[in-house]
Design a protein around this motif. Structure first.
Motif, PDB file in Angstrom:
ATOM      1  N   ALA A 118       0.823  -1.211   0.000  1.00 44.80           N
ATOM      2  CA  ALA A 118       0.000   0.000   0.000  1.00 44.80           C
ATOM      3  C   ALA A 118       0.852   1.254   0.000  1.00 44.80           C
ATOM      4  CB  ALA A 118      -0.917  -0.004   1.215  1.00 44.80           C
ATOM      5  N   ASP A 161       1.330   5.310   0.783  1.00 45.21           N
ATOM      6  CA  ASP A 161       0.954   6.042   1.992  1.00 45.21           C
ATOM      7  C   ASP A 161       0.969   7.538   1.727  1.00 45.21           C
ATOM      8  OD1 ASP A 161       0.175   6.355   4.612  1.00 45.21           O
ATOM      9  OD2 ASP A 161       2.138   5.922   5.490  1.00 45.21           O
ATOM     10  N   ASP A 199       2.466  11.763   7.300  1.00 44.01           N
ATOM     11  CA  ASP A 199       1.911  12.474   8.448  1.00 44.01           C
ATOM     12  C   ASP A 199       2.417  13.909   8.460  1.00 44.01           C
ATOM     13  OD1 ASP A 199       0.337  10.464   9.592  1.00 44.01           O
ATOM     14  OD2 ASP A 199       2.070   9.555  10.571  1.00 44.01           O
ATOM     15  N   ASN A 258       1.350   9.117  -5.729  1.00 44.61           N
ATOM     16  CA  ASN A 258       0.902   7.728  -5.656  1.00 44.61           C
ATOM     17  C   ASN A 258       0.015   7.367  -6.843  1.00 44.61           C
ATOM     18  OD1 ASN A 258       2.222   7.513  -3.195  1.00 44.61           O
ATOM     19  ND2 ASN A 258       0.381   7.817  -1.975  1.00 44.61           N
ATOM     20  N   GLN A 291      -5.836   2.353  -4.462  1.00 41.00           N
ATOM     21  CA  GLN A 291      -5.954   3.799  -4.375  1.00 41.00           C
ATOM     22  C   GLN A 291      -7.230   4.306  -5.058  1.00 41.00           C
ATOM     23  OE1 GLN A 291      -3.814   5.860  -2.658  1.00 41.00           O
ATOM     24  NE2 GLN A 291      -2.687   4.061  -1.970  1.00 41.00           N
ATOM     25  N   ALA A 325     -10.052   3.473  -2.712  1.00 40.74           N
ATOM     26  CA  ALA A 325      -9.977   4.395  -1.571  1.00 40.74           C
ATOM     27  C   ALA A 325     -10.556   5.758  -1.941  1.00 40.74           C
ATOM     28  CB  ALA A 325      -8.530   4.536  -1.101  1.00 40.74           C
ATOM     29  N   PRO A 349      -4.069  12.471   6.559  1.00 43.89           N
ATOM     30  CA  PRO A 349      -3.419  11.185   6.271  1.00 43.89           C
ATOM     31  C   PRO A 349      -4.008  10.013   7.066  1.00 43.89           C
ATOM     32  CG  PRO A 349      -1.779  12.908   6.341  1.00 43.89           C
ATOM     33  CD  PRO A 349      -3.064  13.530   6.821  1.00 43.89           C
ATOM     34  N   PRO A 350      -4.255  10.153   8.379  1.00 45.84           N
ATOM     35  CA  PRO A 350      -4.899   9.030   9.084  1.00 45.84           C
ATOM     36  C   PRO A 350      -6.294   8.717   8.560  1.00 45.84           C
ATOM     37  CG  PRO A 350      -3.895  10.558  10.654  1.00 45.84           C
ATOM     38  CD  PRO A 350      -3.868  11.224   9.317  1.00 45.84           C
ATOM     39  N   TRP A 408      -7.399   9.188   5.415  1.00 42.89           N
ATOM     40  CA  TRP A 408      -7.235   8.516   4.124  1.00 42.89           C
ATOM     41  C   TRP A 408      -6.831   7.053   4.315  1.00 42.89           C
ATOM     42  CZ3 TRP A 408      -8.263   9.050  -0.909  1.00 42.89           C
ATOM     43  CH2 TRP A 408      -7.559   8.267  -1.826  1.00 42.89           C
ATOM     44  N   ARG A 409      -6.002   6.774   5.318  1.00 43.89           N
ATOM     45  CA  ARG A 409      -5.547   5.396   5.552  1.00 43.89           C
ATOM     46  C   ARG A 409      -6.708   4.461   5.880  1.00 43.89           C
ATOM     47  NH1 ARG A 409      -1.254   7.978   9.034  1.00 43.89           N
ATOM     48  NH2 ARG A 409       0.372   8.517   7.515  1.00 43.89           N
ATOM     49  N   ARG A 413      -7.717   3.350   2.483  1.00 46.38           N
ATOM     50  CA  ARG A 413      -6.638   2.523   1.935  1.00 46.38           C
ATOM     51  C   ARG A 413      -6.642   1.143   2.568  1.00 46.38           C
ATOM     52  NH1 ARG A 413      -0.735   3.482   4.125  1.00 46.38           N
ATOM     53  NH2 ARG A 413      -1.788   2.346   5.808  1.00 46.38           N
ATOM     54  N   ASP A 414      -6.801   1.099   3.887  1.00 46.94           N
ATOM     55  CA  ASP A 414      -6.681  -0.161   4.614  1.00 46.94           C
ATOM     56  C   ASP A 414      -7.940  -1.017   4.570  1.00 46.94           C
ATOM     57  OD1 ASP A 414      -4.140   0.666   5.228  1.00 46.94           O
ATOM     58  OD2 ASP A 414      -4.627   1.322   7.261  1.00 46.94           O
TER      59      ASP A 414
END
Length: 513
Positions: free
Chosen positions: A64, A66, A69, A93, A103, A106, A127-128, A130-131, A134-135
């Motif tokens: 993945a 990233d 942060d 990305n 992506q 996501a 960023p957290p 978006w993760r 992604r996750d």
């Protein structure tokens, strides 16, 4: 140009059996336009050799990408609101990252479950957030549901953080904002749906609402008793101040423990903890038959077509229901469906009304991928996306950049056309010109060599442009226009630039069919 049909027996690392692949250039390019940020010659060849099934498995297992942060404070010691490093990484990305499918999914999820800097100013929140997508892109939709609900960023955006139980002495009640949008936008929609996406009608032929205002109030009670994570070095409070790393935490003293009568005549029992109430709510949501068509249609719209047929929606809904919302299975069903794959064959027509306008970030990324671009870590590509109506992470409302219900002339749905205007149409053409004749920014470079090297034979070059950008399916009118533009030039470079401009500025490229 390699052969139109490619029949290969190959043994791929990570796969247990030899695979027979049979795909046209057109089929591979169309699939990649739906499943990635845009086809490239290399990705077209790889897909032709792998076939769709093995390609999907490879993407499911790809490492993945990233987003970096961000610091909480800026250089002046104030709240850091600078999203530029985050949007730059997203573009990097998209254009150059290996996990293309993850992506893209996501992005689709983030445009359903919107959090925007209009309400959450801190750059480090994104960023957290978006993760999460992604996750969970290849996990269960229930995992998306829980992770977003407990996200501090969503806690701020739709007021679930520090949503305390009612206090009669203070005259307060549970905040209903997240409860309403959770049902209306993220899971059920306003009206009950049949598996094919058509509305369920009552005896008077009226749509049946999925919930009432009274039930919104009850679901709001379910969602009480959560606060932000405790920041490092801080002392935990009943209502913590905003902190966007980690997930929200329970505050049982502020959770409403009464019984709640929610949608579809279901009752959440009294005496449960905040997390038990939450899990019961999620189980009840996932069990609602209307969720599968409601969510499936939106995912289809983001990946393949704005106007899926009822049969397409029903097939994907069945997969959603039978797998309990397994995203791998849902994404596979969307991309492999006969309706999505119709038109893959050489000369085969695409179903009437099939496709969608490239939203700005996809337009920019797919163009750059086809132009063999390298994107630097400090790129400013989001400035172009913002010019086209899509400022990343700054959606104007909870309805995202455009509504899935937006209609265009003739009654068809055209979500992305909500931010398409005479001005942005002109801007798109200007951006194409800048990419071909100038530089988009100091860190983004394109390579026109594959096109320039074919300019000695204009017909071959134009066919190659069609192979890369228009699924080897350029119309005769566009072929003639690109050929005439090239022939009017004198050097190999200007011939390539002219032909590329005509194709990339055309409706045949702007709208993915």
């Amino acid at each position: 140009m390699k052969k139109l049909f490619c029949l290969l027996l190959i043994s791929l690392p990570g796969f247990s059996q030899t695979t027979t692949a049979l795909m046209t250039d057109r089929a591979a390019a169309r699939f990649l336009d739906q499943a990635t940020w845009g086809p490239t010659p290399g990705s077209i060849t790889a897909l032709e050799q792998m076939g769709i099934t093995n390609w999907l498995e490879m993407q499911f297992a790809a490492p993945a990408s990233d987003l970096p942060d961000q610091p909480l404070l800026d250089s002046a010691g104030k709240n850091n609101t600078n999203l530029a490093p985050v949007t730059a990484a997203l573009f990097q990305n998209a254009v150059n990252g290996p996990d293309q499918l993850r992506q893209r999914v996501a992005l689709a999820l983030s445009e359903i479950w919107v959090v925007s800097q209009t309400t959450v100013p801190s750059a480090y929140a994104f960023p957290p957030y978006w993760r999460i997508f992604r996750d969970t892109a290849f996990r269960s939709y229930r995992d998306v549901l829980k992770a977003v609900t407990l996200s501090p960023a969503m806690g701020t955006y739709l007021n679930m953080a520090n949503n305390n139980k009612a206090n009669a002495a203070k005259g307060t009640a549970a905040n209903e904002n997240y409860a309403r949008e959770l049902m209306q936008l993220f899971t059920l929609g306003l009206n009950e749906l049949n598996p094919d996406g058509s509305p369920v009608l009552d005896s008077s032929k009226n749509p049946v609402p999925t919930y009432t205002q009274a039930q919104v109030t009850q679901v709001a009670k379910v969602l009480t008793g959560w606060t932000y994570p405790t920041a490092p070095g801080a002392t935990a409070k009943t209502n913590n101040p905003a902190y966007y790393f980690g997930k929200m935490i329970e505050v049982e003293t502020e959770h409403d423990t009464t019984a709640k009568a929610i949608f579809n005549n279901l009752t959440i029992p009294a005496g449960q903890t905040a997390e038990q109430d939450l899990d019961t709510l999620f189980n009840d949501l996932m069990a609602q038959p209307t969720m599968a068509p409601f969510v499936s249609k939106q995912l289809i719209q983001h990946l393949t077509t704005s106007n899926p047929s009822p049969a397409y929606i029903e097939r994907v809904s069945h997969v959603f229901t039978s797998t309990d919302g397994d995203m791998k299975s849902i994404v596979t069903a969307i991309l492999s469906d006969p309706e999505a794959r119709a038109g893959d064959g050489a000369g085969a027509p695409v179903n009437a009304g099939f496709g969608h306008l490239r939203e700005p970030i996809v337009f920019l990324s797919s163009m750059l991928r086809g132009l063999n671009a390298t994107v630097g870590a400090s790129n400013t590509l989001n400035g172009y996306s913002e010019e086209l109506g899509q400022n990343l992470f700054v959606a104007p409302s909870v309805f995202s950049y455009f509504s899935p219900q937006n209609q265009i002339e003739g009654g068809l749905l055209g979500p992305e056309f909500a931010i398409y205007s005479t001005q942005t149409a002109s801007d798109r053409a200007n951006i194409v010109s800048t990419a071909l004749y100038g530089t988009l920014d100091k860190t983004t470079t394109v390579s026109l060599s594959p096109f320039v090297n074919r300019a000695g034979n204009v017909s071959d070059m134009v066919n190659y442009i069609g192979y890369v950008f228009v699924h080897s399916g350029m119309s005769s009118a566009l072929t003639q226009a690109a050929t005439a533009a090239a022939n009017a030039q004198t050097t190999a470079l200007t011939k390539a630039q002219a032909a590329l401009y005509v194709v990339l500025a055309s409706n045949e490229y702007q709208v993915v069919h």
